[in-house]
Design a protein around this motif. Structure first.
Motif, PDB file in Angstrom:
ATOM      1  N   TYR A 136       0.833  -1.206   0.000  1.00  0.00           N
ATOM      2  CA  TYR A 136       0.000   0.000   0.000  1.00  0.00           C
ATOM      3  C   TYR A 136       0.867   1.255   0.000  1.00  0.00           C
ATOM      4  O   TYR A 136       2.059   1.195   0.270  1.00  0.00           O
ATOM      5  CB  TYR A 136      -0.865   0.048   1.268  1.00  0.00           C
ATOM      6  CG  TYR A 136      -1.565  -1.217   1.624  1.00  0.00           C
ATOM      7  CD1 TYR A 136      -2.664  -1.656   0.894  1.00  0.00           C
ATOM      8  CD2 TYR A 136      -1.149  -1.982   2.712  1.00  0.00           C
ATOM      9  CE1 TYR A 136      -3.327  -2.824   1.240  1.00  0.00           C
ATOM     10  CE2 TYR A 136      -1.800  -3.151   3.071  1.00  0.00           C
ATOM     11  CZ  TYR A 136      -2.881  -3.567   2.323  1.00  0.00           C
ATOM     12  OH  TYR A 136      -3.520  -4.722   2.671  1.00  0.00           O
ATOM     13  N   ASP A 137       0.205   2.397  -0.189  1.00  0.00           N
ATOM     14  CA  ASP A 137       0.899   3.678  -0.043  1.00  0.00           C
ATOM     15  C   ASP A 137       1.070   3.995   1.452  1.00  0.00           C
ATOM     16  O   ASP A 137       0.661   3.219   2.315  1.00  0.00           O
ATOM     17  CB  ASP A 137       0.141   4.792  -0.789  1.00  0.00           C
ATOM     18  CG  ASP A 137      -1.240   5.069  -0.214  1.00  0.00           C
ATOM     19  OD1 ASP A 137      -1.502   4.748   0.963  1.00  0.00           O
ATOM     20  OD2 ASP A 137      -2.074   5.619  -0.949  1.00  0.00           O
ATOM     21  N   ASP A 138       1.640   5.151   1.753  1.00  0.00           N
ATOM     22  CA  ASP A 138       1.986   5.452   3.152  1.00  0.00           C
ATOM     23  C   ASP A 138       0.763   5.719   4.031  1.00  0.00           C
ATOM     24  O   ASP A 138       0.864   5.711   5.251  1.00  0.00           O
ATOM     25  CB  ASP A 138       3.002   6.597   3.248  1.00  0.00           C
ATOM     26  CG  ASP A 138       2.596   7.800   2.424  1.00  0.00           C
ATOM     27  OD1 ASP A 138       1.486   7.770   1.836  1.00  0.00           O
ATOM     28  OD2 ASP A 138       3.372   8.760   2.367  1.00  0.00           O
ATOM     29  N   HIS A 151       2.452  -1.165   5.106  1.00  0.00           N
ATOM     30  CA  HIS A 151       3.267  -0.324   4.213  1.00  0.00           C
ATOM     31  C   HIS A 151       4.654  -0.086   4.821  1.00  0.00           C
ATOM     32  O   HIS A 151       5.681  -0.274   4.155  1.00  0.00           O
ATOM     33  CB  HIS A 151       2.567   1.015   3.974  1.00  0.00           C
ATOM     34  CG  HIS A 151       3.488   2.100   3.526  1.00  0.00           C
ATOM     35  ND1 HIS A 151       3.790   2.316   2.204  1.00  0.00           N
ATOM     36  CD2 HIS A 151       4.225   2.999   4.234  1.00  0.00           C
ATOM     37  CE1 HIS A 151       4.668   3.318   2.117  1.00  0.00           C
ATOM     38  NE2 HIS A 151       4.936   3.752   3.330  1.00  0.00           N
ATOM     39  N   TRP A 173       2.997   0.473  -5.291  1.00  0.00           N
ATOM     40  CA  TRP A 173       1.874   0.679  -4.386  1.00  0.00           C
ATOM     41  C   TRP A 173       0.569   0.464  -5.152  1.00  0.00           C
ATOM     42  O   TRP A 173       0.465   0.828  -6.337  1.00  0.00           O
ATOM     43  CB  TRP A 173       1.893   2.113  -3.831  1.00  0.00           C
ATOM     44  CG  TRP A 173       3.045   2.388  -2.932  1.00  0.00           C
ATOM     45  CD1 TRP A 173       3.892   1.481  -2.343  1.00  0.00           C
ATOM     46  CD2 TRP A 173       3.505   3.689  -2.514  1.00  0.00           C
ATOM     47  NE1 TRP A 173       4.829   2.131  -1.580  1.00  0.00           N
ATOM     48  CE2 TRP A 173       4.622   3.474  -1.654  1.00  0.00           C
ATOM     49  CE3 TRP A 173       3.077   4.997  -2.755  1.00  0.00           C
ATOM     50  CZ2 TRP A 173       5.312   4.539  -1.061  1.00  0.00           C
ATOM     51  CZ3 TRP A 173       3.759   6.045  -2.159  1.00  0.00           C
ATOM     52  CH2 TRP A 173       4.862   5.820  -1.325  1.00  0.00           C
ATOM     53  N   ARG A 175      -2.890   1.309  -6.462  1.00  0.00           N
ATOM     54  CA  ARG A 175      -3.517   2.573  -6.829  1.00  0.00           C
ATOM     55  C   ARG A 175      -4.766   2.311  -7.652  1.00  0.00           C
ATOM     56  O   ARG A 175      -4.896   1.248  -8.258  1.00  0.00           O
ATOM     57  CB  ARG A 175      -2.565   3.406  -7.694  1.00  0.00           C
ATOM     58  CG  ARG A 175      -1.354   3.948  -6.974  1.00  0.00           C
ATOM     59  CD  ARG A 175      -1.757   4.849  -5.873  1.00  0.00           C
ATOM     60  NE  ARG A 175      -0.658   5.659  -5.343  1.00  0.00           N
ATOM     61  CZ  ARG A 175      -0.745   6.327  -4.215  1.00  0.00           C
ATOM     62  NH1 ARG A 175      -1.843   6.268  -3.483  1.00  0.00           N
ATOM     63  NH2 ARG A 175       0.259   7.052  -3.792  1.00  0.00           N
ATOM     64  N   GLY A 208      -6.713   3.917  -2.197  1.00  0.00           N
ATOM     65  CA  GLY A 208      -5.674   4.121  -3.206  1.00  0.00           C
ATOM     66  C   GLY A 208      -6.082   4.968  -4.403  1.00  0.00           C
ATOM     67  O   GLY A 208      -5.347   5.009  -5.391  1.00  0.00           O
ATOM     68  N   GLU A 263       1.335   2.137  -8.837  1.00  0.00           N
ATOM     69  CA  GLU A 263       2.313   3.210  -8.987  1.00  0.00           C
ATOM     70  C   GLU A 263       3.693   2.645  -8.658  1.00  0.00           C
ATOM     71  O   GLU A 263       3.913   2.151  -7.542  1.00  0.00           O
ATOM     72  CB  GLU A 263       1.984   4.367  -8.027  1.00  0.00           C
ATOM     73  CG  GLU A 263       2.988   5.505  -8.123  1.00  0.00           C
ATOM     74  CD  GLU A 263       2.680   6.670  -7.180  1.00  0.00           C
ATOM     75  OE1 GLU A 263       1.681   6.591  -6.408  1.00  0.00           O
ATOM     76  OE2 GLU A 263       3.442   7.652  -7.210  1.00  0.00           O
ATOM     77  N   VAL A 265       7.161   2.886  -7.359  1.00  0.00           N
ATOM     78  CA  VAL A 265       7.805   3.844  -6.448  1.00  0.00           C
ATOM     79  C   VAL A 265       9.297   3.585  -6.252  1.00  0.00           C
ATOM     80  O   VAL A 265      10.009   4.434  -5.730  1.00  0.00           O
ATOM     81  CB  VAL A 265       7.087   3.882  -5.072  1.00  0.00           C
ATOM     82  CG1 VAL A 265       5.687   4.437  -5.228  1.00  0.00           C
ATOM     83  CG2 VAL A 265       7.081   2.526  -4.401  1.00  0.00           C
TER      84      VAL A 265
END
Ligand SMILES: [Zn+2]
Length: 286
Positions: A136-138, A151, A173, A175, A208, A263, A265
């Motif tokens: 996942y993202d932050d 994350h 991540w 999205r 996301g 995405e 990263v």
């Protein structure tokens, strides 16, 4: 060391069901293509709300054991054989929704030491040597403490494993492009009168969601739509499916996305305006 396939994908998730909702089509597709797909789930979701009244008596450890079986059933639908619980089953427990007293339970994942939890994941990374990591993202996609912690642990483990000799070439991540969500919710509005669900979720309820230009990678899993829906259905305590829609315990309908978005990263982006393969540009058999 046992021989693993050339392409190896690792996904790190918070609870049983997150993998099927977010990446079910991707997992089914890569498994079908012969890639090695490893899922690491950080908790058994012991504090999840149970939808079916006949299973409502399940709470705590009993719910965790039940959800472990749901996870196995879901992975059978996706063709994924390598499923692990971070640090072993029951090592970290579900932290509950953000702001609840549950978050203070010393056994919960939110209270875990990130480096210590990451060390468990590094063991898996050193064994499997994935070229691709998905998490996942932050904000954990939507702010759940276990998702945020997943994350942190995944990103830290990627750092630590690089120091220990295996640098994961690509990190993604989860999205969803805003335009895709808006279009699918517009269709959902039209379909709602025919569905067993009374209300629709909102676009921003989808974890996301980001501006389209943030999305680097599109994985077309439409050929695996049935497997994804079946995997989601296997998580019966958490999800009710009426294809191509589903609800969680909040009873708000959402579309099941069978094209999944990412995405990039960390690592080098493959050719094209948007990648269509998580392994694009990765040298195989390393
Ligand atoms: Zn979750």
């Amino acid at each position: 060391m046992t021989e693993l396939p050339d392409r190896r994908l690792l996904l790190v998730h918070a609870h049983p069901d997150d993998e099927s909702i977010n990446n079910g089509a991707t997992m089914a597709r890569y498994a079908a293509e012969g890639a090695h797909v490893t899922l690491v789930t950080c908790t058994l979701g012991e504090r999840g709300e149970v939808i079916p009244p006949e299973l409502a008596h399940l709470t705590g450890a009993a719910l965790g054991r039940h959800r472990r079986r749901e996870l196995d059933a879901a992975m059978a639908e996706l063709g994924v054989q390598d499923v692990r619980l971070l640090g072993g089953a029951g090592r970290y427990s579900d932290s509950g929704m953000m702001g609840l007293p549950d978050n203070d339970d010393p056994a919960c994942f939110w209270q875990a030491d990130v480096d210590e939890a990451a060390a468990h994941l590094v063991e898996v990374i050193r064994e499997v040597r994935p070229q691709v990591l998905v998490t996942y993202d932050d904000n954990g996609g939507y702010g759940h403490p276990d998702h945020i912690q997943a994350h942190r642990v995944a990103m830290r483990a990627a750092e630590l494993s690089a120091e220990a000799g295996w640098k994961i070439p690509k990190v993604y991540w989860n999205r969803v492009p805003r335009s895709v969500v808006e279009q699918s919710f517009a269709r959902l509005q039209d379909d709602l009168p025919g569905l067993p669900f009374a209300k629709s979720a909102a676009v921003d309820d989808v974890p996301g969601v980001v501006a389209d230009e943030r999305v680097t990678t599109v994985v077309d899993g439409t050929a695996h739509a049935a497997a994804k829906a079946a995997a989601m259905r296997a998580h019966a305590t958490q999800i009710t499916v009426a294809e191509p829609y589903f609800v969680l315990s909040n009873e708000l309908a959402q579309p099941i996305l069978t094209t999944e978005y990412y995405e990039l990263v960390r690592g080098e982006r493959g050719p094209g305006e948007r990648e269509t393969d998580l392994f694009a540009g990765v040298e195989e058999a390393s």
